[in-house]
Design an enzyme around this catalytic site. Structure first.
Site, PDB file in Angstrom:
ATOM      1  CB  THR A  39     -17.082  10.136   2.835  1.00 40.82           C
ATOM      2  OG1 THR A  39     -17.755   8.876   2.699  1.00 40.82           O
ATOM      3  CG2 THR A  39     -18.477  11.217   2.998  1.00 40.82           C
ATOM      4  CG  ASP A  49     -10.910  -1.836   1.520  1.00 42.08           C
ATOM      5  OD1 ASP A  49     -10.308  -1.272   2.307  1.00 42.08           O
ATOM      6  OD2 ASP A  49     -10.538  -1.779   0.326  1.00 42.08           O
ATOM      7  CB  CYS A  62      -0.852  -0.062   1.318  1.00 42.69           C
ATOM      8  SG  CYS A  62      -2.347  -1.148   0.911  1.00 42.69           S
ATOM      9  CG  ASP A 120      -6.722  -2.584  -1.755  1.00 41.90           C
ATOM     10  OD1 ASP A 120      -5.529  -2.159  -2.156  1.00 41.90           O
ATOM     11  OD2 ASP A 120      -6.960  -1.933  -0.792  1.00 41.90           O
ATOM     12  CG  ASP A 171     -16.583   5.119   3.838  1.00 41.03           C
ATOM     13  OD1 ASP A 171     -15.688   4.209   4.610  1.00 41.03           O
ATOM     14  OD2 ASP A 171     -17.457   5.545   4.482  1.00 41.03           O
ATOM     15  CG  ASP A 172     -12.214   2.085   4.410  1.00 38.10           C
ATOM     16  OD1 ASP A 172     -11.102   2.152   4.377  1.00 38.10           O
ATOM     17  OD2 ASP A 172     -13.059   2.179   5.598  1.00 38.10           O
ATOM     18  CG  ASP A 208      -9.215  -0.806   5.818  1.00 40.96           C
ATOM     19  OD1 ASP A 208      -9.731   0.415   5.357  1.00 40.96           O
ATOM     20  OD2 ASP A 208      -9.111  -1.881   5.410  1.00 40.96           O
ATOM     21  N   GLY A 236     -11.107 -14.395 -12.232  1.00 45.67           N
ATOM     22  CA  GLY A 236     -10.189 -13.232 -12.294  1.00 45.67           C
ATOM     23  C   GLY A 236      -9.806 -12.757 -13.719  1.00 45.67           C
ATOM     24  CG  HIS A 237      -8.570  -9.719 -16.948  1.00 44.08           C
ATOM     25  ND1 HIS A 237      -8.934 -10.340 -17.828  1.00 44.08           N
ATOM     26  CD2 HIS A 237      -7.619  -8.521 -17.083  1.00 44.08           C
ATOM     27  CE1 HIS A 237      -8.100  -9.644 -18.915  1.00 44.08           C
ATOM     28  NE2 HIS A 237      -7.611  -8.567 -18.451  1.00 44.08           N
TER      29      HIS A 237
END
Length: 355
Positions: A47, A90, A17, A67, A49-50, A225, A137-138
Site C-alpha cells: 500500500t 515515518d 526529498c 530515509d 505506506d510510510d 506524513d 551506522g555505515h
C-alpha cells in the site's frame, strides 16, 4: 574544532526529498515484488505506506523504516537535524514510538571530516528529542553528501495506523505548512529574496512527535506524513489504499508565504513538477484553482507534517489537542467523500468543515 564554512547544497544536484524518484517510477516496481506471505508482516510494501510493521508478539510490533537524501540546506548541523526529523517521522506516521536508529552516510573526500561531525551532531540532537538513540551506522565515499537514518520503533499491533483505513465522512487534518521544496530550491539557487530558508528549517526540524501523541487520543482512521510526493501525492496513497475519494480545499491548506512568490516565479524543484505530472491521472482540478496552487499542493516536502483522516465528530477536539501539543498548524484541509478508486477533487475555498 571550528567547521569550515561550506554550502552543502552546492555539492548536490537534487536536494532533500525532492531527490526521490517520483511515484510514477516507484509504484510499478512495488507491484513487481513477490507477495509477502509471513502473517507477522502487518504492513509491507503493498500500500506504499510510510514504514513496515512486523509483529513480535500479541502486544508488541516493530516499525521499520529508512530515509536518507542529499543536502537540502547549507549548514551541516541543520542538514543532520532535518534528515533525522524526516526519518523519525515515518515511525510517528504509523502510530509508533522511535526506539533506536543507525546512520546512513555517503561523504566525499573533498569535504573536511569536521563537516560530517556536525551533520552527525545535528542528527543526534534531534534524535535525543525523540527519545531515540543513534547507535552506529555505515559510511561510504560518494560524490555527493548523503545522510539519513534507518529507524526501529515499536507499536502495539492493534494500534498500528496505516494509510489504508480512511472512510467516507472523515475530515483531513494537516500539521505543518507546505512550501518547503519551493523555498529550499530558491535558497539553493540564490533566489530566496524573502529570506525564507530560516522558516523552512524551523518547519523541517520540528518533530512530529507531539502531533502523533495528540492524535493517538482519537479514532484516527488513516495517517501518513507529507514528504517527497507532496500533499496530494501522499493523499493519493491514502485514497488508493483505502478505496475512497477525497476533496481538498485549496485555500484551507497552510503555506509558508514566500513559497507562493516562488511558485509564481517558476522557482520550482523537479520533484514538484514530477508530482504534478503524475497526479494528472488522479486529481480533478477545479477551473478556479490556480497553477501556483497546483504547484504548492504537489510541492515535494522534506520532513513535512502528518496528514490524518479523523471522524468529523472528533475534528474540533482533535484540532484543540494538536494546538495544545504545539504543532505548527492544525488545519482542516479536506474530507473523504465517497467510496472509490482513489481520485481527488481540488476546489477553491476553505470548505464547509470548521474546527
Amino acid at each position: 574544532m571550528t567547521t569550515p564554512p561550506v554550502r552543502l547544497t552546492k555539492y548536490s544536484k537534487r536536494a532533500g526529498c525532492a531527490a526521490k524518484h517520483p511515484p510514477g517510477f516507484l509504484l510499478p516496481l512495488l507491484g513487481m515484488l513477490p507477495q509477502i506471505t509471513d502473517p507477522n508482516v502487518l504492513v509491507g510494501s503493498a500500500t506504499a505506506d510510510d514504514a513496515a510493521v512486523y509483529r513480535l508478539s500479541d502486544d508488541l510490533a516493530l516499525v521499520l523504516t529508512t530515509d536518507f537524501f542529499t543536502p537540502i540546506v547549507d549548514d551541516p548541523r541543520d542538514f543532520g537535524r532535518v534528515a533525522a526529523a524526516n526519518a523519525l517521522s515515518d515511525v510517528y506516521a504509523m502510530g509508533g514510538r522511535p526506539l533506536t536508529a543507525v546512520s546512513i552516510v555517503g561523504f566525499p573526500d573533498s569535504l573536511p571530516a569536521a563537516v560530517l561531525g556536525e551533520v552527525l551532531a545535528g542528527a543526534a540532537e534531534v534524535a535525543a528529542g525523540a527519545g531515540c538513540a543513534i547507535t552506529g551506522g555505515h559510511t561510504i565515499k560518494s560524490e555527493e553528501p548523503i545522510f539519513g537514518l534507518a529507524v526501529v520503533g515499536t507499536v502495539h499491533p492493534k494500534r498500528v495506523l496505516t494509510n489504508a483505513g480512511a472512510r467516507p465522512g472523515d475530515v483531513l487534518l494537516l500539521t505543518k505548512p507546505l512550501g518547503i521544496g519551493l523555498i529550499t530550491t530558491a535558497a539553493k539557487n540564490d533566489l530566496d529574496a524573502r529570506g525564507a530558508i530560516g522558516e523552512a528549517v524551523r518547519v523541517m526540524v520540528a518533530l512530529n512527535r507531539g502531533a502523533a501523541e495528540a492524535l493517538a487520543r482519537f479514532d484516527v482512521h488513516a495517517l501518513t506524513d507529507v514528504t517527497g510526493f507532496g500533499l496530494l501525492g501522499h493523499l493519493r496513497n491514502v485514497t488508493a489504499a483505502s478505496g475512497v475519494t477525497a476533496e481538498v480545499w485549496a485555500d484551507a491548506v497552510p503555506v509558508i508565504e514566500a513559497a507562493r512568490d516562488y511558485a509564481a516565479a517558476s522557482i520550482v524543484p523537479g520533484g514538484t513538477r514530477a508530482n504534478l505530472w503524475f497526479l494528472h491521472d488522479w486529481v480533478d482540478w477545479d477551473a478556479d484553482v490556480t497553477p501556483e496552487q497546483q504547484l504548492l499542493l504537489c510541492d515535494a516536502q522534506t520532513s513535512g507534517g502528518l496528514l490524518a483522516a479523523v471522524p468529523a465528530a472528533q475534528v474540533r477536539d482533535a484540532v484543540a489537542a494538536l494546538t495544545a501539543a504545539g504543532t505548527l498548524v492544525a488545519a482542516v484541509v479536506g474530507r473523504i467523500t465517497d467510496p472509490g478508486t482513489g481520485r481527488i477533487r481540488v476546489v477553491p475555498g476553505t470548505g464547509p468543515v470548521t474546527a
